[in-house]
Design a protein around this motif. Structure first.
Motif, short mmCIF file in Angstrom:
data_model
loop_
_atom_site.label_atom_id
_atom_site.label_comp_id
_atom_site.label_asym_id
_atom_site.label_seq_id
_atom_site.Cartn_x
_atom_site.Cartn_y
_atom_site.Cartn_z
N SER A 1 0.92 -1.31 -0.04
CA SER A 1 -0.14 0.21 0.02
C SER A 1 0.96 0.98 0.01
CB SER A 1 -0.87 0.16 1.07
OG SER A 1 -1.97 -0.88 1.36
N GLY A 2 1.78 1.36 0.78
CA GLY A 2 2.68 2.30 0.84
C GLY A 2 3.53 2.67 -0.56
N ASP A 3 4.01 1.65 -1.10
CA ASP A 3 4.68 1.61 -2.61
C ASP A 3 3.48 2.44 -3.36
OD1 ASP A 3 6.80 0.63 -1.56
OD2 ASP A 3 6.50 -1.31 -2.15
N ALA A 4 2.44 1.76 -3.43
CA ALA A 4 1.30 2.28 -4.43
C ALA A 4 1.04 3.91 -3.94
CB ALA A 4 -0.09 1.38 -4.19
N LEU A 5 1.14 4.12 -2.87
CA LEU A 5 0.74 5.52 -2.42
C LEU A 5 1.88 6.46 -2.95
CD1 LEU A 5 -0.88 5.38 0.93
CD2 LEU A 5 -1.99 6.35 -0.93
N LEU A 6 3.24 6.00 -3.03
CA LEU A 6 4.23 6.73 -3.11
C LEU A 6 4.69 6.58 -4.78
CD1 LEU A 6 6.73 5.87 -0.35
CD2 LEU A 6 5.58 7.74 -0.94
N GLY A 7 3.91 5.76 -5.58
CA GLY A 7 3.86 5.62 -7.03
C GLY A 7 4.86 4.89 -7.44
N THR A 8 5.79 3.96 -6.51
CA THR A 8 6.57 3.00 -7.12
C THR A 8 6.31 1.78 -7.78
OG1 THR A 8 6.85 2.21 -4.78
CG2 THR A 8 8.27 3.98 -5.22
N GLU A 9 4.87 1.58 -7.50
CA GLU A 9 4.16 0.35 -8.10
C GLU A 9 2.82 0.75 -8.01
OE1 GLU A 9 2.59 -2.90 -4.89
OE2 GLU A 9 4.87 -3.12 -5.66
N PRO A 10 1.88 0.28 -9.02
CA PRO A 10 0.62 0.43 -9.20
C PRO A 10 -0.13 0.03 -8.14
CG PRO A 10 1.32 -0.99 -10.85
CD PRO A 10 2.51 -0.45 -10.46
N ALA A 11 -1.15 0.55 -7.81
CA ALA A 11 -2.31 -0.18 -6.92
C ALA A 11 -2.96 -1.30 -7.71
CB ALA A 11 -3.08 0.98 -6.52
N SER A 12 -2.37 -2.52 -7.38
CA SER A 12 -3.21 -3.53 -8.11
C SER A 12 -3.91 -4.39 -7.13
CB SER A 12 -2.16 -4.41 -8.75
OG SER A 12 -1.15 -4.92 -7.86
N LEU A 13 -4.57 -5.63 -7.61
CA LEU A 13 -5.27 -6.52 -6.78
C LEU A 13 -4.51 -7.06 -5.69
CD1 LEU A 13 -7.78 -8.13 -9.25
CD2 LEU A 13 -8.28 -6.80 -7.31
N ASP A 14 -3.04 -7.21 -6.12
CA ASP A 14 -2.09 -7.71 -5.20
C ASP A 14 -1.98 -7.12 -3.97
OD1 ASP A 14 -1.77 -9.93 -7.08
OD2 ASP A 14 -0.31 -9.26 -7.78
N ALA A 15 -2.34 -5.76 -3.83
CA ALA A 15 -1.78 -4.62 -2.80
C ALA A 15 -3.32 -5.04 -1.88
CB ALA A 15 -2.05 -3.34 -3.18
N VAL A 16 -4.15 -5.56 -2.19
CA VAL A 16 -5.30 -5.95 -1.11
C VAL A 16 -5.13 -7.40 -0.73
CG1 VAL A 16 -7.79 -5.76 -0.73
CG2 VAL A 16 -6.66 -4.47 -2.28
N VAL A 17 -4.96 -7.61 0.47
CA VAL A 17 -4.75 -9.05 1.14
C VAL A 17 -6.22 -9.44 1.51
CG1 VAL A 17 -3.67 -10.63 2.58
CG2 VAL A 17 -2.33 -8.45 1.93
N THR A 18 -6.87 -10.25 0.83
CA THR A 18 -8.23 -10.82 0.96
C THR A 18 -7.92 -11.89 2.13
OG1 THR A 18 -8.11 -12.49 -0.68
CG2 THR A 18 -9.18 -10.10 -1.45
N MET A 19 -7.82 -11.35 3.29
CA MET A 19 -7.80 -12.38 4.47
C MET A 19 -9.29 -12.65 4.95
SD MET A 19 -4.83 -10.54 6.70
CE MET A 19 -3.49 -9.81 6.02
N GLU A 20 -9.29 -13.96 5.43
CA GLU A 20 -10.63 -14.09 5.81
C GLU A 20 -10.66 -14.19 7.57
OE1 GLU A 20 -13.37 -14.85 4.41
OE2 GLU A 20 -12.20 -14.45 2.43
N HIS A 21 -9.42 -13.89 7.96
CA HIS A 21 -9.14 -13.93 9.41
C HIS A 21 -9.68 -15.06 10.35
CE1 HIS A 21 -8.11 -9.87 7.97
NE2 HIS A 21 -9.31 -9.73 7.50
N GLN A 22 -9.55 -16.28 9.75
CA GLN A 22 -10.00 -17.19 10.45
C GLN A 22 -9.12 -17.67 11.54
OE1 GLN A 22 -12.88 -18.91 9.63
NE2 GLN A 22 -13.40 -17.55 7.91
N GLN A 23 -9.91 -18.07 12.52
CA GLN A 23 -9.17 -18.85 13.56
C GLN A 23 -8.58 -20.24 13.45
OE1 GLN A 23 -8.20 -17.88 16.74
NE2 GLN A 23 -8.83 -15.91 16.74
N PRO A 24 -6.94 -20.23 13.80
CA PRO A 24 -6.88 -21.75 13.55
C PRO A 24 -7.10 -22.54 14.88
CG PRO A 24 -4.97 -20.32 14.43
CD PRO A 24 -6.27 -19.43 14.14
#
Length: 728
Positions: free
Chosen positions: A285-308
């Protein structure tokens, strides 16, 4: 001697970092003098010379537009057609005093109110006002319109070209850049926390070191620390997303701090793994904000936050750490989603929130700006009040100048425009300084006119007075600025029309008249400015949020099925956000007094998002019948928080937050009860919802204690930003 010279240099560099004022003054002096000399002495047109001079000042001084040199140049060129229309309107309406006055009232309000859209429009507003004012004064000569348009066009185009070719300054720091640096710093801090929970030696010491670095970076994202033109206050989708990213980045950092305090010697490999994913997401996210890489889908971590599965053998400390980690991961997802929206993506592939979060995602720019206009198109809006106050003051000044046939009546309106502030107290303070400066400048100008009345003298010293007015004045303050501006106007008009030492008295009379009109208008029309409206909206926001807290927990306990309070809190959120932006648009240095406004908005956001996530239909009534004792404990805490938030909202409205005592936070309770339930053989993972609600309530309590800002009033005053150019 060397010591004095060193102190003077330090003072100069502190007042003018990156030499931005010096660069601008040099550019404008060169442009203004070349155009003025060329039109006045080369073409023999005093009218073109007048419009070229004031066009340069309007575009270079009064137009405070955001962005780097190239972006500012494009904005000025794009504004040129509007300036042509305003000059044409002023030229036609100059036929009579009443026509010019009514035009001033209408145009003055429309131009000022249009600034509700954001800093770019606000930055152009004064230049637009000057364009109409300059053309609306006699003599009524419609046939001179081509000369007027030629003079102003030369000025705007020359200033735009000079922005990118003559000693261009560095681009100013932006909201996205500050957020990018902060996101990277928080990512480093979270990564150290992961090492600590993984049991690596000396990781706790390293985490505390990175915590301080992250705290400094996050502090620099506060809106009042940003250059006024670069604050994300517009109605655009991008600025909405940047404000959300800032709020959730602050929340992410607060959770990381709480995790550092709560983990102690706890080791949790699963939590460490989740934190590493969070750190990676924040870094992207920081890289995308600074313009060093585009804001892509990989920047969003689709965590389900499941309990182990290890939750069944977890200690109370591990349960608490797991709850904090899950909440931190959710805010990391919020940051990543907001950054992706700010990058221009409008797909809803991942939206980790309820229906009211990122509500602007599918809205087009005209719709967002129209909503902002609708919110403020009411006499209760401070922006409406401010625009109407300015329009009435300028119209009154135009009527007085025309009715009394004041010589150089343009100066009357210029004084009103430059001295009228958002509150009566600020207007009166600026009036006293401006009057003192004008007296000094008028005295110096009168002496100069008496000693040397020849035109050649004024032509020779015009560059010097221009540098003093545009370069030295802003560094020394309003009084000196007015003194040098008065001297500049006397030197310029001495070359345009036959004059004598009485011109200095005319300047003094005009400034006094215009300033007096501004002071009277400021006293009679909404004298308190924008702080009072933001206080009222924030109080309503926290008050409705207080009821949403209790309603949410009651719904989980099966005692209430309504969600009216959450809807009301969201409506209050939209109004408060718009008022918060307006507050930062109207003031160059809107430091908090007794309230940390950003902490107040963050508390409200946390209430709304937590309530939306917890009080879903499938969770309604899921806790009470199964685990009545811890649920009753949560209900009592929610009721206390509802009372505490409602009390704080009332105190905020009354302005009594300075000595507000912190609300005591529970240290034992639900987590320990949940641990006993698990040890008793409970196998359903839903029992961990109790811990999640407990953590949400604890977080709301901590946010509540951050809203009174009495202990932080002096913090950060004059604090330096990062070692990057501030520019602009």
């Amino acid at each position: 001697m060397w010591s004095r010279r060193g102190r003077a240099l330090d003072w100069f560099q502190q007042r003018d970092p990156d030499y931005c004022v010096t660069r601008r003054a040099t550019r404008l002096t060169l442009v203004a003098c070349l155009l003025f000399y060329g039109c006045r002495y080369g073409l023999g047109s005093t009218l073109m010379a007048t419009y070229a001079l004031f066009g340069t000042i309007a575009a270079g001084v009064f137009a405070q537009v955001p962005g780097g040199p190239a972006q500012r140049a494009r904005t000025l060129l794009a504004a040129l057609p509007v300036i042509w229309i305003l000059i044409a309107a002023g030229t036609v309406l100059a036929a009579s005093t009443w026509a010019a006055t009514i035009g001033m009232l209408v145009i003055g309000f429309a131009v000022a109110f249009a600034g509700v859209g954001g800093p770019r429009l606000i930055g152009l507003a004064s230049a637009f006002q000057i364009s109409y004012i300059l053309a609306s004064f006699p003599p009524y000569q419609p046939d001179t319109l081509p000369q007027r348009l030629a003079g102003i066009t030369l000025a705007i185009v020359s200033v735009a070209v000079a922005e990118v070719t003559l000693w261009p300054g560095p681009a100013p720091v932006t909201t996205a850049q500050r957020l990018g640096w902060a996101a990277r710093s928080v990512a480093s801090f979270v990564c150290a926390l992961a090492d600590m929970l993984a049991g690596q030696p000396a990781a706790a010491t390293e985490a505390r070191r990175r915590q301080q670095s992250a705290a400094d970076a996050v502090t620099q994202t506060q809106m009042w620390r940003l250059p006024p033109t670069e604050r994300a206050t517009s109605a655009s989708r991008r600025d909405h997303a940047l404000r959300d990213a800032a709020t959730d980045l602050h929340q992410t950092f607060r959770h990381a701090e709480w995790l550092l305090r709560s983990a102690g010697t706890t080791t949790d490999v699963d939590a460490a793994r989740s934190l590493r994913r969070c750190a990676s997401s924040l870094g992207r996210s920081g890289d995308a904000l600074l313009g060093t890489e585009p804001a892509s889908l990989d920047a969003v971590v689709t965590m389900e936050h499941q309990q182990p599965d290890s939750w069944r053998s977890a200690t109370t400390s591990q349960l608490r750490v797991a709850a904090i980690t899950r909440s931190l991961a959710q805010h990391t997802d919020f940051v990543a989603t907001a950054v992706r929206i700010a990058g221009g993506h409008t797909d809803a592939t991942h939206q980790p929130a309820g229906p009211h979060s990122f509500w602007y995602l599918r809205r087009r720019a005209p719709s967002l700006y129209w909503q902002r206009l609708r919110v403020h198109l009411t006499p209760r809006s401070v922006f409406f009040q401010r625009a109407l106050r300015l329009a009435v003051a300028l119209a009154a000044a135009r009527l007085v100048a025309g009715a009394l046939d004041l010589e150089h009546g343009f100066w009357v309106l210029l004084a009103t425009l430059t001295l009228l502030r958002t509150s009566a107290a600020d207007t009166w303070a600026s009036f006293r300084l401006a009057l003192a400066g004008t007296l000094v400048g008028a005295a110096a100008g009168a002496l100069l006119l008496l000693v040397s009345p020849q035109h050649g003298t004024y032509a020779a010293i015009l560059p010097l007075t221009m540098l003093l007015a545009l370069g030295v004045g802003p560094l020394l303050g309003l009084a000196w600025g007015q003194a040098f501006l008065t001297l500049l106007l006397i030197v310029a008009f001495a070359q345009l029309t036959p004059t004598d030492w009485q011109l200095a008295g005319v300047r003094l009379l005009d400034v006094l008249t215009g300033a007096a009109i501004g002071v009277v208008t400021g006293i009679l029309m909404w004298p308190k400015g924008g702080g009072g409206k933001l206080r009222r909206y924030t109080s309503a926001y926290l008050g409705s949020g207080a009821h949403a807290i209790e309603e949410t927990v009651m719904r989980l306990a099966g005692r209430d099925t309504r969600q009216h309070a959450v809807e009301a809190a969201h409506r209050a959120q939209v109004l408060t956000d718009a008022s918060f932006c307006q507050y930062h648009l109207e003031r160059l240095d809107p430091r908090p007094t007794d309230v940390d406004w950003e902490a107040a908005l963050a508390a409200g956001h946390r209430i709304v998002r937590g309530a939306e996530r917890l009080a879903t239909d499938d969770r309604a009534g899921s806790l009470g019948p199964r685990w009545p004792e811890p649920t009753a404990h949560l209900v009592r805490r929610a009721q206390r928080l509802r009372s505490d938030y409602a009390d704080l909202a009332s105190r905020l409205l009354q302005g009594h937050l300075r000595d507000e005592a912190p609300v005591a936070q529970a240290t034992m309770g639900v987590v320990e009860q949940v641990h006993e339930i698990i040890q008793g053989g409970e196998r359903r993972a839903d029992v961990l919802n109790l811990v999640e609600v407990d953590h949400w309530l604890a977080d709301l309590g901590r946010n509540l204690n951050r809203i009174p800002a009495s202990a932080r009033q002096g913090e950060g005053r004059g604090a330096p930003g990062p070692s990057t150019p501030s520019g602009g």
